[in-house]
Design an enzyme around this catalytic site. Structure first.
Site, mmCIF file in Angstrom:
data_model
loop_
_atom_site.group_PDB
_atom_site.id
_atom_site.type_symbol
_atom_site.label_atom_id
_atom_site.label_comp_id
_atom_site.label_asym_id
_atom_site.label_seq_id
_atom_site.Cartn_x
_atom_site.Cartn_y
_atom_site.Cartn_z
ATOM 1 N N LYS A 263 1.620 -2.178 4.926
ATOM 2 C CA LYS A 263 1.883 -1.972 6.808
ATOM 3 C C LYS A 263 1.114 -0.811 6.804
ATOM 4 O O LYS A 263 0.740 -1.859 8.306
ATOM 5 C CB LYS A 263 3.672 -1.318 6.997
ATOM 6 C CG LYS A 263 3.618 -0.349 7.646
ATOM 7 C CD LYS A 263 5.326 0.042 7.571
ATOM 8 C CE LYS A 263 5.277 0.722 8.758
ATOM 9 N NZ LYS A 263 4.965 2.086 8.888
ATOM 10 N N ASN A 264 0.736 0.774 7.160
ATOM 11 C CA ASN A 264 -0.137 0.765 7.649
ATOM 12 C C ASN A 264 -1.874 0.498 7.812
ATOM 13 O O ASN A 264 -1.887 1.029 8.828
ATOM 14 C CB ASN A 264 0.593 2.779 7.316
ATOM 15 C CG ASN A 264 1.986 2.826 7.859
ATOM 16 O OD1 ASN A 264 2.163 2.638 8.488
ATOM 17 N ND2 ASN A 264 1.970 3.685 6.961
ATOM 18 N N CYS A 357 9.469 5.459 13.678
ATOM 19 C CA CYS A 357 10.557 6.070 12.782
ATOM 20 C C CYS A 357 11.022 7.600 14.177
ATOM 21 O O CYS A 357 9.768 8.378 14.190
ATOM 22 C CB CYS A 357 9.978 6.808 11.194
ATOM 23 S SG CYS A 357 9.930 5.214 10.104
ATOM 24 N N ARG A 362 6.415 13.661 16.955
ATOM 25 C CA ARG A 362 5.159 12.961 16.862
ATOM 26 C C ARG A 362 4.673 12.693 18.774
ATOM 27 O O ARG A 362 4.645 11.893 18.536
ATOM 28 C CB ARG A 362 6.200 11.680 16.331
ATOM 29 C CG ARG A 362 6.480 11.287 15.624
ATOM 30 C CD ARG A 362 6.555 10.506 14.680
ATOM 31 N NE ARG A 362 6.009 9.716 14.070
ATOM 32 C CZ ARG A 362 5.926 8.340 13.102
ATOM 33 N NH1 ARG A 362 6.896 7.497 13.030
ATOM 34 N NH2 ARG A 362 4.352 8.063 12.340
ATOM 35 N N ASP A 365 -1.472 14.314 21.113
ATOM 36 C CA ASP A 365 -1.864 15.181 21.937
ATOM 37 C C ASP A 365 -3.051 15.609 21.162
ATOM 38 O O ASP A 365 -4.080 15.756 21.688
ATOM 39 C CB ASP A 365 -1.931 17.275 21.474
ATOM 40 C CG ASP A 365 -0.982 17.631 19.937
ATOM 41 O OD1 ASP A 365 -0.470 16.326 19.410
ATOM 42 O OD2 ASP A 365 -1.858 18.228 20.079
ATOM 43 N N ASP A 549 5.696 9.575 3.326
ATOM 44 C CA ASP A 549 6.745 8.100 3.098
ATOM 45 C C ASP A 549 7.324 8.043 2.160
ATOM 46 O O ASP A 549 7.637 6.382 1.955
ATOM 47 C CB ASP A 549 5.976 6.650 3.660
ATOM 48 C CG ASP A 549 5.135 7.344 5.045
ATOM 49 O OD1 ASP A 549 5.905 7.713 5.551
ATOM 50 O OD2 ASP A 549 4.328 6.311 5.593
ATOM 51 N N VAL A 571 4.947 17.363 6.154
ATOM 52 C CA VAL A 571 4.722 16.788 7.359
ATOM 53 C C VAL A 571 5.544 16.301 8.720
ATOM 54 O O VAL A 571 4.402 16.644 9.699
ATOM 55 C CB VAL A 571 3.582 15.447 6.837
ATOM 56 C CG1 VAL A 571 3.214 14.434 7.862
ATOM 57 C CG2 VAL A 571 2.679 15.815 5.650
ATOM 58 N N ARG A 644 11.776 -3.978 9.388
ATOM 59 C CA ARG A 644 10.167 -2.892 10.275
ATOM 60 C C ARG A 644 9.102 -3.396 9.259
ATOM 61 O O ARG A 644 7.824 -3.258 9.575
ATOM 62 C CB ARG A 644 10.315 -1.567 10.920
ATOM 63 C CG ARG A 644 10.928 -1.328 11.693
ATOM 64 C CD ARG A 644 10.562 0.272 12.687
ATOM 65 N NE ARG A 644 9.717 0.137 12.251
ATOM 66 C CZ ARG A 644 8.995 1.036 12.044
ATOM 67 N NH1 ARG A 644 10.237 2.336 11.952
ATOM 68 N NH2 ARG A 644 8.296 1.793 12.001
#
Ligand SMILES: CC(=O)N[C@H]1[C@@H](OP(=O)(O)OP(=O)(O)OC[C@H]2O[C@@H](n3ccc(=O)[nH]c3=O)[C@H](O)[C@@H]2O)O[C@H](CO)[C@@H](O)[C@@H]1O
Ligand SMILES: C=C(OP(=O)(O)O)C(=O)O
Length: 673
Positions: A263-264, A357, A362, A365, A549, A571, A644
């Protein structure tokens, strides 16, 4: 409840197999060959049923013949809708059973029948139960059938055990009271079941994802589907009937699972395709809601997206806008990464703040400061990021140190720098395989990016990138989820394709708790798990550390391991919301900020099924895994999060022998009343 028995009478010899189970091909040919046999009839006239009676039961015997079902149809209440003996709707609808191995699924499937219930008698289907019965000498198990809701008054039933000579099915339908939400127009939400099942074409279904992009660009120009069909979305609306997963736990898994494209990676590469002015052919693009939304994002700036062969053709030559559709961008995180590509191509971009998500603040910057270092002027107002090249033309090369090795910021800046004038050095960048995949993809388009997979990227800007053919890497997070699925059910499964190196930290931790994992081929893994697994301590970190993840899924597993585990999320600050839901299943977890102390007791905790809510994608996966291990039934709401990012998670699990179904349910806010 009234019951109607429908006897069938099929000659035994024709379709019997010694073991009682047949390959789908065999079943199919039996069905075709004997479609003229069977003497089904209604022993009780269905038409006498009162439409207000609420529910009825129909028992089919010998119900594996299409002809039999056709006859049933003639009794008017049920109308025959569709039948195939070989590779038709059963396949398309994702009918699956643990006893049908994946290669067999590819070639065909057992007969599938669709039923329509005329609305004058039954306003809608509330639920269906398919029960198997002993018949003759053969045993027909209840999980030998599969059903899929096809709308308010239609469902498709697939008898997987088609070889049974005499099969009895029991179908229970409930007609809800007139004021039920099922009677409102919004009941169309039920159709989401068929939508989700029909997301991919039969060919794409668990197809050969490992094949490389072999076709030439010329042959690929014969596209087979237009892009408008690629972005259809489920008709979910807030407050309406939604789908949940119904998981019956404590079943072992077995077999081999096909891993989809990452997916990513796919999302980053799709954003990266905007950098190219040529035609880009992509393979291993998973069929996910996020991918469909990404298609919408691309299409909204004039990119042409077409399904082609087993992949997608992306043509970003003529960009018509630098402002992608807000609605689509706001639904996923990776959509924001197009800002780098648009600024690189056009020197300006207006991109809404992204979604994704809900696992922490998140911020963006690092993306913003990095783009500024490449000569962009950035302003954020009214929920949008306005960027333009300071010199009024192109971005310019520069140096930037990322305070944190952000995956997204590295990808955004890589795309921008690939097209900028001059040379760029990016330090402390993310080293995730998906970042490397994006770099490889851009380089295959003619970009000049060095150092991907290390902490420093050195990029020489190239003004114009050309087309390419590219195959996205397999999804390490999906593979990791299946490894954990095997571990939590103490099972043995194989998976393919994978890149074992990408899973090194995960494999290491699973071995520590007692799983055996072998690399069976360069792109395949096998996991075997003993009954007793032990605790371990894990901290999530940027790659090559343990991936955030997979943290929620690992949490589920550790609740079933003996001893105390300490799991730390470093994270994202808000990524342990699954703990509360796991506690509802009986998990012993104590939370202290981003640290979970998990007590698996001496022998590991036993989880018990309960209704739970998926708050995000991986939390949802964690609950599915917990449900697989739990005693009883777990209902998981919020599965749109799971859709998703996992391609047909439920179907793949069913193929491994899990009992997981999509079922309509009232969303939490309605059930509270
Ligand atoms: C679409 C996609 O690829 N998503 C992945 C990507 O998300 P994403 O790219 O959003 O994750 P990042 O690596 O950027 O985020 C990591 C940390 O950096 C922080 N941060 C990030 C950017 C920024 O400008 N400022 C900042 O402070 C975040 O809040 C977070 O605490 O990497 C994550 C970390 O591996 C994964 O969990 C996601 O699945
Ligand atoms: C956090 C994730 O996705 P996203 O960044 O798209 O929200 C994920 O894939 O686990």
């Amino acid at each position: 409840m009234e019951a109607i028995r429908v006897p069938g009478n099929f000659p035994k010899s024709s379709c019997d197999l010694a073991q009682g189970w047949a390959s789908p091909q065999h079943t199919s040919s039996c069905l075709r060959k004997h479609s003229d046999v069977g003497t089904s009839s209604l022993t009780h006239p269905l038409k006498n049923l009162n439409s207000q009676s609420g529910r009825f039961k129909a028992v089919f015997e010998g119900g594996r013949s299409s002809q039999f079902l056709r006859r049933f149809n003639r009794n008017q209440l049920l109308s025959w809708d569709s039948y195939t003996g070989h590779g038709g709707p059963a396949y398309k609808l994702g009918a699956a059973n643990s006893r049908i191995s994946e290669p067999e699924m590819k070639q065909g499937s057992s007969g599938s029948v669709g039923f329509s219930f005329e609305r004058k008698n039954f306003r809608s289907i509330a639920s269906i139960r398919v029960l198997g019965e002993h018949s003759s000498t053969n045993v027909c198990k209840s999980d030998s059938f599969n059903w899929v809701l096809k709308g308010r008054n239609r469902f498709c039933l697939t008898p997987i055990c088609g070889v049974e000579n005499r099969v009895a099915l029991e179908v229970v339908l409930e007609a809800p009271p007139p004021n039920s939400p099922l009677h409102s127009p919004e009941a169309a939400a039920l159709e989401s079941a068929s939508y989700l099942e029909s997301l991919s074409s039969p060919r794409a279904e668990l197809g050969n994802r490992s094949s490389k992009a072999t076709q030439t660009l010329t042959s690929l120009k014969k596209t087979i589907l237009h892009s408008s069909a690629l972005t259809d979305m489920s008709p979910f609306r807030p407050g309406h009937l939604v789908e949940c997963f119904e998981v019956e736990g404590r079943r072992r898994l077995s077999g081999e699972v096909n891993i989809s494209g990452a997916k990513n990676s796919a999302l980053a590469v799709l954003a990266g395709a905007i950098c190219s002015e040529g035609q880009v052919y992509l393979e291993m693009i998973p069929d996910l809601h996020d991918v469909r939304r990404m298609f919408q994002v691309l299409q909204s700036v004039g990119v042409k997206v077409q399904r082609a062969s087993s992949g997608f053709m992306i043509d970003a030559k003529d960009l018509t806008s630098v402002e992608p559709c807000s609605e689509a961008v706001r639904k996923l995180r990776a959509s924001f990464f197009v800002i780098g590509a648009l600024l690189g191509r056009k020197g300006e971009a207006v991109v809404p703040l992204p979604g994704g998500c809900n696992i922490g603040a998140r911020p963006i910057d690092l993306h913003v400061r990095g783009l500024e270092a490449l000569g962009a002027d950035i302003e954020i107002r009214q929920g949008k990021v306005f960027g333009r090249a300071l010199n009024g033309r192109n971005l310019t090369g520069g140096s930037f140190f990322l305070d944190y090795p952000s995956v997204g910021a590295t990808e955004t800046l890589m795309m921008a720098a690939a097209l900028a004038d001059g040379h760029t050095t990016l330090s402390n960048v993310a080293q995730e395989p998906e970042v490397v995949d994006l770099a490889n993809f851009l380089n295959s388009c003619g970009a000049c990016i060095q150092g991907a997979g290390t902490n420093t990227l050195s990029i020489s800007g190239i003004r114009k990138l050309h087309g390419t053919e590219y195959c996205v890497i397999p999804d390490r997070i999906e593979a990791g989820t299946f490894l954990i699925a095997a571990a939590i059910t103490r099972s043995s499964i194989s998976m393919n394709p994978v890149i074992p190196k990408h899973l090194a930290s995960v494999i290491e931790k699973l071995r520590t708790i007692g799983c055996q994992i072998q690399v069976t081929r360069s792109d395949s893994l096998r996991i075997n798990c003993a009954e007793m697994l032990r605790s371990c301590n894990v901290k999530t970190l940027p790659y090559p550390g343990f991936p955030t993840d997979l943290q929620p899924q690992l949490m589920s597993l550790l609740t079933t391991c003996s001893g105390q585990s300490v799991l730390e999320e470093t994270v994202f600050e808000g990524r342990m919301r699954q703990a509360e839901e796991l506690q509802k299943l009986g998990a012993q977890i104590k939370m202290s900020r981003n640290i979970a102390i998990i007590n698996g007791k001496e022998t590991g905790s036993l989880l018990y099924g309960a209704p739970v809510l998926a708050t995000d994608l991986r939390a949802g996966a964690a609950l599915v895994l917990a449900g697989l291990s739990a005693e009883g039934t777990t209902y998981i709401e919020g599965i749109s999060h799971i859709d998703r990012g996992y391609e047909k998670l439920d179907l793949k699990l069913r193929l491994l022998g899990a009992s997981i179904q999509r079922a309509p349910c009232l969303p939490a806010e309605l059930t509270l009343e």
